[in-house]
Scaffold this motif. Structure first.
Motif: not given
Length: 137
Positions: A76-86
């Motif tokens: 597997l390959d994995y990657h995190f994506y991050w988001y702000d409060v909006n």
């Protein structure tokens, strides 16, 4: 017009190859509202559980367990994506996909720390390292 749109989508899919884009077959992973799956074959081979996120020194620390439900190892390959409060994606410096091999019946923890304190939400994209099929978390 629909024909031209369909051809455009197909062309984009062909050009992007393993860039991580999945056009069709997206559904919510049962029992876990954070997991969006783009490859039902790979999704049926894995089980996600114990999703959690907590603040550590002001940074969001996110994790999820993944279990291989098959009789064979899966790369597997994995990657995190991050988001702000909006809900807006946080522009990250160039990040790479992490690769791991999960053996038959094995449970592994996918974990990462947000790059900035403004991150309040996350998604994890998971793909088969051999054919780049995506599962978004």
């Amino acid at each position: 017009m629909k024909y031209i749109s369909a051809l455009s989508i197909l062309l984009v899919a062909l050009v992007t190859g393993c860039s991580g884009m999945t056009i069709s077959g997206i559904s919510l992973e049962k029992g876990n509202h954070h997991v969006v799956i783009g490859n039902t074959v790979l999704a049926n081979q894995l089980e996600f559980s114990h999703s959690q996120a907590e603040l550590r020194n002001g940074y969001l620390d996110a994790s999820v367990e993944v279990m291989n439900k098959t009789d064979a190892a899966i790369s597997l390959d994995y990657h995190f994506y991050w988001y702000d409060v909006n809900g807006l994606e946080i522009n990250q410096p160039t990040t790479t996909w992490r690769t791991l091999t999960i053996n038959s019946g094995q449970v592994l923890l996918l974990q990462a720390l947000a790059p900035i304190t403004a991150a309040t939400q996350y998604r994890i994209a998971v793909r088969d390292a051999n054919n780049c099929s995506i599962i978004n978390r």
